[in-house]
Scaffold this motif. Structure first.
Motif, short mmCIF file in Angstrom:
data_model
loop_
_atom_site.label_atom_id
_atom_site.label_comp_id
_atom_site.label_asym_id
_atom_site.label_seq_id
_atom_site.Cartn_x
_atom_site.Cartn_y
_atom_site.Cartn_z
N ILE A 38 -7.31 5.13 -13.24
CA ILE A 38 -7.45 3.88 -12.54
C ILE A 38 -6.35 3.33 -11.56
CG2 ILE A 38 -8.05 1.11 -12.41
CD1 ILE A 38 -9.58 1.57 -15.05
N ALA A 39 -5.19 3.64 -12.14
CA ALA A 39 -3.83 3.33 -11.07
C ALA A 39 -3.69 4.07 -9.78
CB ALA A 39 -2.44 3.62 -12.11
N PRO A 40 -4.25 5.36 -9.81
CA PRO A 40 -4.22 5.84 -8.26
C PRO A 40 -5.31 4.97 -7.55
CG PRO A 40 -4.43 7.53 -9.84
CD PRO A 40 -4.61 6.39 -10.57
N LEU A 41 -6.38 4.60 -7.97
CA LEU A 41 -7.37 3.89 -7.20
C LEU A 41 -6.57 2.55 -6.93
CD1 LEU A 41 -10.04 2.96 -6.01
CD2 LEU A 41 -10.77 2.31 -8.18
N SER A 42 -6.22 1.96 -7.83
CA SER A 42 -5.58 0.43 -7.78
C SER A 42 -4.42 0.69 -6.50
CB SER A 42 -4.86 0.12 -8.96
OG SER A 42 -4.29 -1.13 -8.72
N LEU A 43 -3.74 1.62 -6.62
CA LEU A 43 -2.23 1.84 -5.60
C LEU A 43 -3.26 1.88 -4.21
CD1 LEU A 43 0.01 4.12 -7.68
CD2 LEU A 43 0.25 1.64 -7.04
N GLN A 44 -3.94 2.72 -4.02
CA GLN A 44 -4.68 2.95 -2.73
C GLN A 44 -5.29 1.43 -2.27
OE1 GLN A 44 -7.30 6.25 -3.90
NE2 GLN A 44 -6.55 7.37 -2.19
N VAL A 45 -6.03 0.65 -3.16
CA VAL A 45 -6.44 -0.53 -2.70
C VAL A 45 -5.47 -1.42 -2.22
CG1 VAL A 45 -8.14 -2.31 -3.25
CG2 VAL A 45 -8.64 0.09 -3.96
N HIS A 46 -4.42 -1.54 -3.28
CA HIS A 46 -3.29 -2.25 -2.77
C HIS A 46 -2.60 -2.04 -1.73
CE1 HIS A 46 -2.63 -5.24 -6.03
NE2 HIS A 46 -2.76 -4.07 -6.89
N GLU A 47 -2.45 -0.51 -1.21
CA GLU A 47 -1.88 -0.15 0.07
C GLU A 47 -2.82 -0.57 1.30
OE1 GLU A 47 -1.17 3.75 -0.73
OE2 GLU A 47 0.56 3.62 -2.07
N LEU A 48 -4.07 -0.43 1.09
CA LEU A 48 -5.02 -0.82 2.09
C LEU A 48 -5.05 -2.27 2.25
CD1 LEU A 48 -7.11 0.23 4.14
CD2 LEU A 48 -8.82 0.06 2.16
N ALA A 49 -5.02 -3.16 1.35
CA ALA A 49 -4.88 -4.67 1.27
C ALA A 49 -3.54 -4.84 2.19
CB ALA A 49 -4.60 -5.10 0.21
N ALA A 50 -2.35 -4.22 1.95
CA ALA A 50 -1.41 -4.67 2.94
C ALA A 50 -1.55 -3.93 4.51
CB ALA A 50 -0.24 -3.87 2.35
N GLN A 51 -2.09 -2.91 4.60
CA GLN A 51 -2.43 -2.56 6.07
C GLN A 51 -3.26 -3.35 6.71
OE1 GLN A 51 -3.87 1.70 5.57
NE2 GLN A 51 -1.95 2.36 4.78
N CYS A 52 -4.27 -3.70 6.16
CA CYS A 52 -5.14 -4.65 6.75
C CYS A 52 -4.80 -5.87 6.95
CB CYS A 52 -6.67 -4.88 5.76
SG CYS A 52 -7.36 -3.43 5.61
N THR A 53 -3.91 -6.66 5.98
CA THR A 53 -3.33 -7.73 6.49
C THR A 53 -2.18 -7.43 7.59
OG1 THR A 53 -3.46 -8.52 3.99
CG2 THR A 53 -1.64 -9.67 5.28
N ARG A 54 -1.49 -6.60 7.71
CA ARG A 54 -0.72 -6.07 8.66
C ARG A 54 -1.55 -6.31 10.06
NH1 ARG A 54 1.22 -2.02 7.12
NH2 ARG A 54 2.75 -2.87 5.60
N GLN A 55 -2.64 -5.79 10.05
CA GLN A 55 -3.52 -5.45 11.22
C GLN A 55 -3.96 -6.72 11.63
OE1 GLN A 55 -6.95 -2.80 10.69
NE2 GLN A 55 -7.11 -2.87 13.11
N VAL A 56 -4.44 -7.58 10.57
CA VAL A 56 -4.97 -8.99 11.02
C VAL A 56 -3.87 -9.85 11.76
CG1 VAL A 56 -5.74 -11.19 10.03
CG2 VAL A 56 -6.78 -8.94 9.23
N HIS A 57 -2.57 -9.60 11.10
CA HIS A 57 -1.34 -10.26 11.73
C HIS A 57 -1.22 -9.83 13.18
CE1 HIS A 57 2.81 -10.25 13.25
NE2 HIS A 57 2.70 -11.59 12.71
N ASP A 58 -1.28 -8.43 13.45
CA ASP A 58 -1.13 -7.97 14.62
C ASP A 58 -2.22 -8.67 15.77
OD1 ASP A 58 1.03 -6.65 13.80
OD2 ASP A 58 0.01 -4.58 13.88
N LEU A 59 -3.56 -8.57 15.40
CA LEU A 59 -4.51 -8.93 15.96
C LEU A 59 -4.34 -10.46 16.29
CD1 LEU A 59 -7.78 -7.42 14.50
CD2 LEU A 59 -7.08 -7.15 16.84
N SER A 60 -3.71 -11.32 15.33
CA SER A 60 -3.52 -12.56 15.48
C SER A 60 -2.72 -13.04 16.61
CB SER A 60 -3.40 -13.41 14.19
OG SER A 60 -1.60 -13.09 13.94
#
Length: 185
Positions: A40-62
């Motif tokens: 499960i850890a590899p999946l968890s890490l990928q999802v955490h990384e994606l959450a950070a990237q998406c939050t960065r993208q939302v910030h950039d859009l804002s």
């Protein structure tokens, strides 16, 4: 800063990635989860990384002109909610690891993967909902950009036609005579 066309492309990529990660969570969930950290850890890490990237993208859009576009602020709010769903999915993956490893810590822990499987199912659901949101916003942004491009091209064409009409030569005026009139006496 990334332009809105690139953001539309990235939003679409996030949707696809979330669907792939959701499929991976389902695959793990259907197994015995005998090695929870390794599985499960590899999946968890990928999802955490994606959450950070998406939050960065939302910030950039804002901080771009996106919130001032038609429906931009509302779409931004939807994306912020989807980022929270992705973060929740990552946390649920970590909980799935924890619930499966409790048997090493507590005598009365559930020895079956049922609780972990339930956490992974919930993570799948969150990722699916977030993927739907990202896809919808990507499509909306793409339509907006296409409409804007079409309007811009139409305005450009009409301004060219208008300039051509104004630049067309008028009927030639009578040329002034360069000879001096003869004196009459």
């Amino acid at each position: 800063m990334i332009d809105l066309t690139q953001h539309a492309r990235l939003l679409g990529q996030v949707s696809r990635t979330l669907r792939e990660l959701s499929t991976e969570a389902a695959r793990i969930r259907k197994g015995e989860i005998a090695k929870p950290v390794r599985e499960i850890a590899p999946l968890s890490l990928q999802v955490h990384e994606l959450a950070a990237q998406c939050t960065r993208q939302v910030h950039d859009l804002s901080v771009s002109h996106y919130p001032t576009t038609a429906g931009g602020a509302e779409s931004l709010a939807h994306l912020a909610g989807a980022c929270a769903q992705i973060s929740l999915a990552a946390t649920l993956c970590n909980l799935a690891i924890h619930h499966r490893t409790e048997i090493y810590l507590y005598e009365d822990a559930d020895p079956t993967p049922a609780t972990s499987a339930d956490q992974l199912r919930r993570a799948e659901d969150e990722m699916q909902r977030a993927a739907t949101t990202f896809r919808a916003v990507a499509q909306q942004l793409s339509r907006h950009l296409a409409s804007f491009t079409t309007r811009t091209e139409s305005l450009h064409r009409s301004s060219i036609q208008s300039s051509e009409t104004q630049a067309a030569p008028a009927a030639p005026a009578a040329a002034p005579s360069t000879q001096e009139p003869a004196c009459r006496r």
